[in-house]
Scaffold this motif. Structure first.
Motif, PDB file in Angstrom:
ATOM      1  N   GLY A 132      29.172  56.864  38.034  1.00 54.78           N
ATOM      2  CA  GLY A 132      27.997  56.388  37.571  1.00 54.78           C
ATOM      3  C   GLY A 132      27.133  57.326  36.975  1.00 54.78           C
ATOM      4  N   THR A 133      26.590  57.053  35.650  1.00 52.81           N
ATOM      5  CA  THR A 133      26.144  58.340  34.931  1.00 52.81           C
ATOM      6  C   THR A 133      25.850  57.705  33.562  1.00 52.81           C
ATOM      7  OG1 THR A 133      26.324  60.651  34.404  1.00 52.81           O
ATOM      8  CG2 THR A 133      28.571  59.366  34.090  1.00 52.81           C
ATOM      9  N   SER A 134      25.314  58.622  32.447  1.00 55.00           N
ATOM     10  CA  SER A 134      24.970  58.345  31.244  1.00 55.00           C
ATOM     11  C   SER A 134      25.558  59.510  30.212  1.00 55.00           C
ATOM     12  CB  SER A 134      23.628  58.365  30.953  1.00 55.00           C
ATOM     13  OG  SER A 134      23.062  59.408  31.243  1.00 55.00           O
ATOM     14  N   PHE A 135      26.686  59.250  29.188  1.00 57.67           N
ATOM     15  CA  PHE A 135      26.948  60.334  28.561  1.00 57.67           C
ATOM     16  C   PHE A 135      27.515  59.792  26.996  1.00 57.67           C
ATOM     17  CE2 PHE A 135      30.156  57.919  30.923  1.00 57.67           C
ATOM     18  CZ  PHE A 135      31.409  57.750  30.043  1.00 57.67           C
ATOM     19  N   THR A 136      27.652  60.580  26.263  1.00 58.87           N
ATOM     20  CA  THR A 136      28.184  60.329  24.665  1.00 58.87           C
ATOM     21  C   THR A 136      29.562  60.672  24.564  1.00 58.87           C
ATOM     22  OG1 THR A 136      25.802  60.397  24.076  1.00 58.87           O
ATOM     23  CG2 THR A 136      27.599  60.596  22.361  1.00 58.87           C
ATOM     24  N   ILE A 137      30.422  59.628  23.969  1.00 58.30           N
ATOM     25  CA  ILE A 137      31.632  60.045  23.479  1.00 58.30           C
ATOM     26  C   ILE A 137      31.713  59.982  21.892  1.00 58.30           C
ATOM     27  CG2 ILE A 137      33.986  59.647  23.659  1.00 58.30           C
ATOM     28  CD1 ILE A 137      33.746  58.759  26.505  1.00 58.30           C
ATOM     29  N   LYS A 138      32.195  60.998  21.235  1.00 62.97           N
ATOM     30  CA  LYS A 138      32.493  61.043  19.919  1.00 62.97           C
ATOM     31  C   LYS A 138      34.098  60.995  19.717  1.00 62.97           C
ATOM     32  CE  LYS A 138      28.084  63.287  18.908  1.00 62.97           C
ATOM     33  NZ  LYS A 138      27.648  64.398  18.039  1.00 62.97           N
ATOM     34  N   SER A 139      34.696  60.273  19.195  1.00 59.98           N
ATOM     35  CA  SER A 139      36.187  59.900  18.823  1.00 59.98           C
ATOM     36  C   SER A 139      36.516  59.192  17.837  1.00 59.98           C
ATOM     37  CB  SER A 139      36.789  59.266  20.302  1.00 59.98           C
ATOM     38  OG  SER A 139      38.074  59.297  20.110  1.00 59.98           O
ATOM     39  N   TYR A 140      36.362  59.947  16.553  1.00 59.36           N
ATOM     40  CA  TYR A 140      36.684  59.165  15.301  1.00 59.36           C
ATOM     41  C   TYR A 140      38.113  59.613  14.816  1.00 59.36           C
ATOM     42  CZ  TYR A 140      31.638  58.534  14.688  1.00 59.36           C
ATOM     43  OH  TYR A 140      30.436  57.832  15.028  1.00 59.36           O
ATOM     44  N   GLU A 141      38.805  58.562  14.458  1.00 63.38           N
ATOM     45  CA  GLU A 141      40.336  58.924  14.130  1.00 63.38           C
ATOM     46  C   GLU A 141      40.505  59.964  13.002  1.00 63.38           C
ATOM     47  OE1 GLU A 141      42.552  54.623  14.946  1.00 63.38           O
ATOM     48  OE2 GLU A 141      41.360  54.881  13.041  1.00 63.38           O
ATOM     49  N   ASN A 142      39.515  60.413  12.116  1.00 59.80           N
ATOM     50  CA  ASN A 142      39.734  61.258  10.985  1.00 59.80           C
ATOM     51  C   ASN A 142      39.195  62.515  11.587  1.00 59.80           C
ATOM     52  OD1 ASN A 142      37.377  60.600  10.897  1.00 59.80           O
ATOM     53  ND2 ASN A 142      37.133  60.174   8.722  1.00 59.80           N
ATOM     54  N   LYS A 166      39.101  66.179  13.903  1.00 63.73           N
ATOM     55  CA  LYS A 166      40.024  67.102  14.479  1.00 63.73           C
ATOM     56  C   LYS A 166      39.775  67.270  15.891  1.00 63.73           C
ATOM     57  CE  LYS A 166      40.989  69.894  10.248  1.00 63.73           C
ATOM     58  NZ  LYS A 166      40.945  71.078   9.620  1.00 63.73           N
ATOM     59  N   SER A 167      38.909  66.743  16.416  1.00 60.30           N
ATOM     60  CA  SER A 167      38.348  66.767  17.845  1.00 60.30           C
ATOM     61  C   SER A 167      37.814  65.606  18.541  1.00 60.30           C
ATOM     62  CB  SER A 167      37.599  68.235  18.041  1.00 60.30           C
ATOM     63  OG  SER A 167      36.100  67.975  17.321  1.00 60.30           O
ATOM     64  N   ILE A 168      37.560  65.634  19.771  1.00 57.35           N
ATOM     65  CA  ILE A 168      36.796  64.553  20.415  1.00 57.35           C
ATOM     66  C   ILE A 168      35.892  65.374  21.462  1.00 57.35           C
ATOM     67  CG2 ILE A 168      37.044  62.633  22.259  1.00 57.35           C
ATOM     68  CD1 ILE A 168      40.083  62.460  21.455  1.00 57.35           C
ATOM     69  N   GLU A 169      34.642  64.726  21.407  1.00 52.01           N
ATOM     70  CA  GLU A 169      33.591  65.424  22.037  1.00 52.01           C
ATOM     71  C   GLU A 169      33.166  64.456  23.174  1.00 52.01           C
ATOM     72  OE1 GLU A 169      30.164  67.386  20.190  1.00 52.01           O
ATOM     73  OE2 GLU A 169      31.611  67.785  18.336  1.00 52.01           O
ATOM     74  N   VAL A 170      32.440  65.124  24.432  1.00 56.63           N
ATOM     75  CA  VAL A 170      31.881  64.297  25.522  1.00 56.63           C
ATOM     76  C   VAL A 170      30.825  65.139  25.675  1.00 56.63           C
ATOM     77  CG1 VAL A 170      32.337  63.245  27.685  1.00 56.63           C
ATOM     78  CG2 VAL A 170      34.461  63.328  26.172  1.00 56.63           C
ATOM     79  N   LEU A 171      29.531  64.355  25.814  1.00 60.83           N
ATOM     80  CA  LEU A 171      28.236  64.975  26.216  1.00 60.83           C
ATOM     81  C   LEU A 171      27.781  64.215  27.265  1.00 60.83           C
ATOM     82  CD1 LEU A 171      28.851  64.543  22.745  1.00 60.83           C
ATOM     83  CD2 LEU A 171      26.920  66.314  22.587  1.00 60.83           C
ATOM     84  N   VAL A 172      27.165  65.008  28.258  1.00 63.16           N
ATOM     85  CA  VAL A 172      26.874  64.250  29.367  1.00 63.16           C
ATOM     86  C   VAL A 172      25.395  64.470  29.390  1.00 63.16           C
ATOM     87  CG1 VAL A 172      26.810  64.528  32.004  1.00 63.16           C
ATOM     88  CG2 VAL A 172      29.029  64.855  30.951  1.00 63.16           C
ATOM     89  N   ARG A 173      24.630  63.444  29.550  1.00 65.70           N
ATOM     90  CA  ARG A 173      23.174  63.260  29.840  1.00 65.70           C
ATOM     91  C   ARG A 173      22.572  63.562  31.448  1.00 65.70           C
ATOM     92  NH1 ARG A 173      19.529  59.013  26.820  1.00 65.70           N
ATOM     93  NH2 ARG A 173      20.038  60.391  25.202  1.00 65.70           N
ATOM     94  N   THR A 174      23.287  62.595  32.048  1.00 69.58           N
ATOM     95  CA  THR A 174      22.909  62.523  33.761  1.00 69.58           C
ATOM     96  C   THR A 174      24.216  62.399  34.217  1.00 69.58           C
ATOM     97  OG1 THR A 174      22.707  60.120  33.741  1.00 69.58           O
ATOM     98  CG2 THR A 174      20.697  61.531  33.101  1.00 69.58           C
ATOM     99  N   GLY A 175      24.351  62.870  35.601  1.00 70.62           N
ATOM    100  CA  GLY A 175      25.597  62.786  36.368  1.00 70.62           C
ATOM    101  C   GLY A 175      26.482  63.734  36.460  1.00 70.62           C
ATOM    102  N   LYS A 176      27.657  63.119  36.623  1.00 64.80           N
ATOM    103  CA  LYS A 176      28.898  64.204  36.816  1.00 64.80           C
ATOM    104  C   LYS A 176      30.047  63.493  36.033  1.00 64.80           C
ATOM    105  CE  LYS A 176      29.513  66.996  40.062  1.00 64.80           C
ATOM    106  NZ  LYS A 176      29.605  67.834  41.217  1.00 64.80           N
TER     107      LYS A 176
END
Length: 331
Positions: free
Chosen positions: A182-192, A194-204
């Motif tokens: 249980g937490t809050s986070f952002t994921i950026k995963s676009y097909e075109n 070269k990378s995937i990003e996960v950014l955490v706001r709260t929790g683990k």
């Protein structure tokens, strides 16, 4: 049944470990797959597809090798899936094909794409909220399984997950898996991209590569607030770092918390650490007697650090998820 549970069921079936009820379920699925294939296969095509399919399934969902004495029942399933693979012209991974077959068989999978120009709010059955960015797609079951809450994301979304220690929330984005309670986070995963990003706001958050390995050997990291990870698709490297604009995680109890007067540098950094949940390291003893006077309220972290460093003759540098202070120090 969600994607993870179906992967496990297929693995059990091919290893001869299913119950009669599970066998009947897989057989029904194979019949559904057979019904969508429009072109019959010759014996040689069936054999070739069966071999290729086995290799791809083994790589994708972690089935251990075993001798090629598969029961006729399992061979039938492989051939049926092979027909489906031919139908889809081998354009998708086995994981995507299985998910598509679930959706096409009316098993309760919802595919939602945000075609608008604004963020779209999606509320899941467990109360979790997903803010789906434009041109992004999320796939999720109408009803989560008993062990996990699994969704698939293409694009970008912010997740605010309702806590449930008994049922982790799992987000699949290509070869990267993000797992939380249980937490809050952002994921950026676009097909075109070269990378995937996960950014955490709260929790683990636990982020790891989806590979055929035991949990203790997985390529992954644990992220805490204001941390992020970049997964480079080509090199398959996972690079932890800090978000570009860290935010206060623990609000000040008093408005004067960021007002300092002749305060030792160590105490100033401790206040910042508690507020942002970021680690600071001082590389030199030259700062032992440094003090800081100033009002840092309502300023972003990097501006706060600029003011502190200027006052004590220091510079700062981010290395991974830690901020280091270095310089000549106070005289």
């Amino acid at each position: 049944m969600n994607q993870f549970e179906f992967d496990q069921l297929l693995e059990k079936y091919l290893n001869g470990e299913c119950t009669p009820e599970e066998i009947a379920f897989v057989e029904q699925w194979s019949e559904n797959m057979l019904s969508i294939a429009s072109t019959p296969l010759s014996a040689s095509e069936q054999q070739n597809l069966e071999k290729q399919l086995w290799e791809r399934i083994q790589q994708s969902i972690g089935i251990k090798p075993f001798k090629w004495k598969i029961w006729a029942m399992a061979a039938t399933v492989l051939i049926c899936v092979g027909l489906a693979l031919k139908w889809y012209a081998w354009q998708d991974s086995p994981e995507q094909l299985i998910r598509q077959s679930i959706a096409s068989s009316n098993w309760g999978v919802i595919d939602l794409t945000n075609h608008s120009s604004t963020v779209q709010k999606v509320t899941l059955e467990d109360g979790s909220v997903v803010q789906l960015n434009p041109n992004s797609t999320i796939s999720y079951p109408e009803h989560f399984g008993q062990k996990t809450r699994t969704v698939y994301l293409k694009g970008e979304a912010f997740f605010n997950i309702k806590r449930n220690p008994a049922k982790p929330f799992v987000v699949h984005t290509g070869d990267l898996v993000t797992e939380v309670l249980g937490t809050s986070f952002t994921i950026k995963s676009y097909e075109n991209s070269k990378s995937i990003e996960v950014l955490v706001r709260t929790g683990k958050v636990s982020v790891y590569e989806r590979k055929n390995e035991e949990k203790q050997k997985r390529n992954g990291v644990i992220l805490t607030p204001n941390q992020k990870v970049v997964f480079v698709k080509d090199s398959r490297k996972i690079i932890p770092s800090l978000v570009e604009e860290p935010v206060v995680i623990v609000p000040p109890v008093q408005l004067t918390q960021f007002i300092f007067e002749e305060t030792p540098l160590a105490q100033v950094l401790q206040h910042l650490k508690q507020a942002y949940m970021i680690d600071f390291e001082v590389e030199s003893d030259a700062f032992e007697n440094c003090v800081f006077t100033g009002d840092l309220n309502e300023l972003p972290l990097h501006t706060q650090l600029d003011l502190v460093c200027k006052a004590v003759n220091a510079n700062y540098e981010q290395r991974g998820t830690v901020i280091f202070l270095y310089g000549t120090g106070c005289k």
